[in-house]
Design a protein around this motif. Structure first.
Motif, short mmCIF file in Angstrom:
data_model
loop_
_atom_site.label_atom_id
_atom_site.label_comp_id
_atom_site.label_asym_id
_atom_site.label_seq_id
_atom_site.Cartn_x
_atom_site.Cartn_y
_atom_site.Cartn_z
N ALA A 1 0.83 -1.21 0.00
CA ALA A 1 0.00 0.00 0.00
C ALA A 1 0.86 1.26 0.00
CB ALA A 1 -0.94 -0.01 1.21
N VAL A 2 1.89 1.27 0.82
CA VAL A 2 2.75 2.45 0.91
C VAL A 2 3.51 2.66 -0.39
CG1 VAL A 2 4.72 3.47 2.11
CG2 VAL A 2 2.94 2.30 3.42
N VAL A 3 4.12 1.59 -0.90
CA VAL A 3 4.94 1.71 -2.12
C VAL A 3 4.09 2.08 -3.32
CG1 VAL A 3 6.44 0.45 -3.70
CG2 VAL A 3 6.70 0.13 -1.24
N MET A 4 2.97 1.39 -3.49
CA MET A 4 2.12 1.64 -4.66
C MET A 4 1.51 3.03 -4.62
SD MET A 4 0.10 -1.89 -5.45
CE MET A 4 -0.81 -1.02 -6.71
N SER A 5 1.06 3.47 -3.44
CA SER A 5 0.42 4.78 -3.35
C SER A 5 1.40 5.90 -3.69
CB SER A 5 -0.18 4.98 -1.96
OG SER A 5 0.82 4.93 -0.95
N ILE A 6 2.61 5.83 -3.14
CA ILE A 6 3.58 6.89 -3.41
C ILE A 6 4.03 6.84 -4.87
CG2 ILE A 6 5.89 7.71 -2.84
CD1 ILE A 6 5.42 6.91 0.02
N ALA A 7 4.24 5.65 -5.41
CA ALA A 7 4.64 5.55 -6.82
C ALA A 7 3.55 6.08 -7.74
CB ALA A 7 4.97 4.10 -7.16
N ALA A 8 2.29 5.73 -7.44
CA ALA A 8 1.18 6.22 -8.27
C ALA A 8 1.04 7.73 -8.17
CB ALA A 8 -0.12 5.53 -7.84
#
Length: 285
Positions: free
Chosen positions: A257-264
């Motif tokens: 969740a953290v990685v995907m949200s920041i990357a998106a």
């Protein structure tokens, strides 16, 4: 007696490292896009349910305010601590470049626009994606592995309506407030550095800041924070509801969740910046 030797097909060559890396990269990209698609579909469903509940006067106001207060407690202080060095760094770096060009009076405009248009929305997204998304994903993931979500479905309660809608509403309520807080702290800290370390007069700083900064820049920053907050919360909720495999699955969901949200958010910010710059270029107020 003569014997015949049967021809055996040659063994296939092992895949090369480039082929393995390419296949893994494509699988990862496709999996991430599929996850993002499921999250956005769930977000649209939650938005539809939230609007219907608001029209019927059945919206979960108390739960929304409780989630909003929780987000404030985990993001407010870190946001201030992030905004101070960010404003200092922007003012220092821009000030050094502008000083070499002999335009010290433009430090206020450059530093203020940098904080408002880029720094504040990204800092808001990183705070909400780091602290907020982790908390939401862990909470929903723990509920999922304890089979609370399945029990809600058995009892006829929609998990999206009961769990997701209040969290999305709380995130949309907190994101612009957090963005305004970061703007204020970042600009004040940049002003303090410009006046004390770069020998810029307070009048010239605020004059250049007011000459180039318009209300449109502030509105764009607020809209970006809302979009980023929505994207962060739907990804966190989706990863939490799809957690499986015990505590290890919850930890993996929080990390994803953290990685995907920041990357998106980073990718989306690039697209929004290009569109805004195309239709609303920087101009004198």
């Amino acid at each position: 007696m003569s014997t015949t030797q049967l021809d055996t097909p040659p063994e296939p060559a092992p895949p090369t490292a480039a082929a393995v890396l390419g296949r893994n990269f494509s699988d990862t990209v496709l999996s991430s896009l599929a996850t993002l698609g499921r999250a956005l579909r769930m977000g649209c469903q939650a938005a539809r349910i939230g609007v219907a509940d608001a029209v019927r006067m059945r919206f979960q106001t108390h739960e929304t305010l409780r989630q909003a207060w929780f987000l404030i407690t985990v993001t407010a202080v870190p946001s201030v601590l992030m905004a101070i060095p960010f404003g200092v760094i922007v003012s220092t770096q821009v000030g050094n470049i502008v000083s070499e060009l002999g335009a010290d009076s433009m430090i206020g405009a450059a530093g203020g626009l940098g904080v408002i248009k880029q720094g504040a929305p990204l800092a808001t997204a990183m705070m909400l994606g780091g602290a907020g998304a982790a908390a939401i994903a862990s909470d929903l993931g723990a509920r999922t592995i304890r089979e609370e979500v399945d029990a809600m479905r058995v009892m006829g309660i929609d998990p999206v309506q009961r769990l997701i809608v209040p969290r999305i509403a709380a995130m949309l309520l907190i994101a612009p407030l957090l963005n305004i807080l970061i703007i204020a702290v970042g600009i004040v800290s940049g002003f303090a550095v410009a006046v004390t370390a770069l020998d810029v007069t307070p009048g010239s700083y605020w004059q250049s800041f007011g000459a180039f900064t318009t209300t449109l820049d502030v509105w764009v920053s607020l809209v970006k924070s809302l979009i980023f907050g929505f994207l962060v919360v739907v990804i966190a909720c989706q990863r939490g509801l799809e957690a499986k495999g015990g505590p290890r699955g919850v930890a993996d969901g929080v990390n994803a969740a953290v990685v995907m949200s920041i990357a998106a958010v980073m990718v989306l910010n690039t697209a929004i910046t290009q569109v805004v710059t195309m239709f609303f270029p920087v101009r004198m107020a």
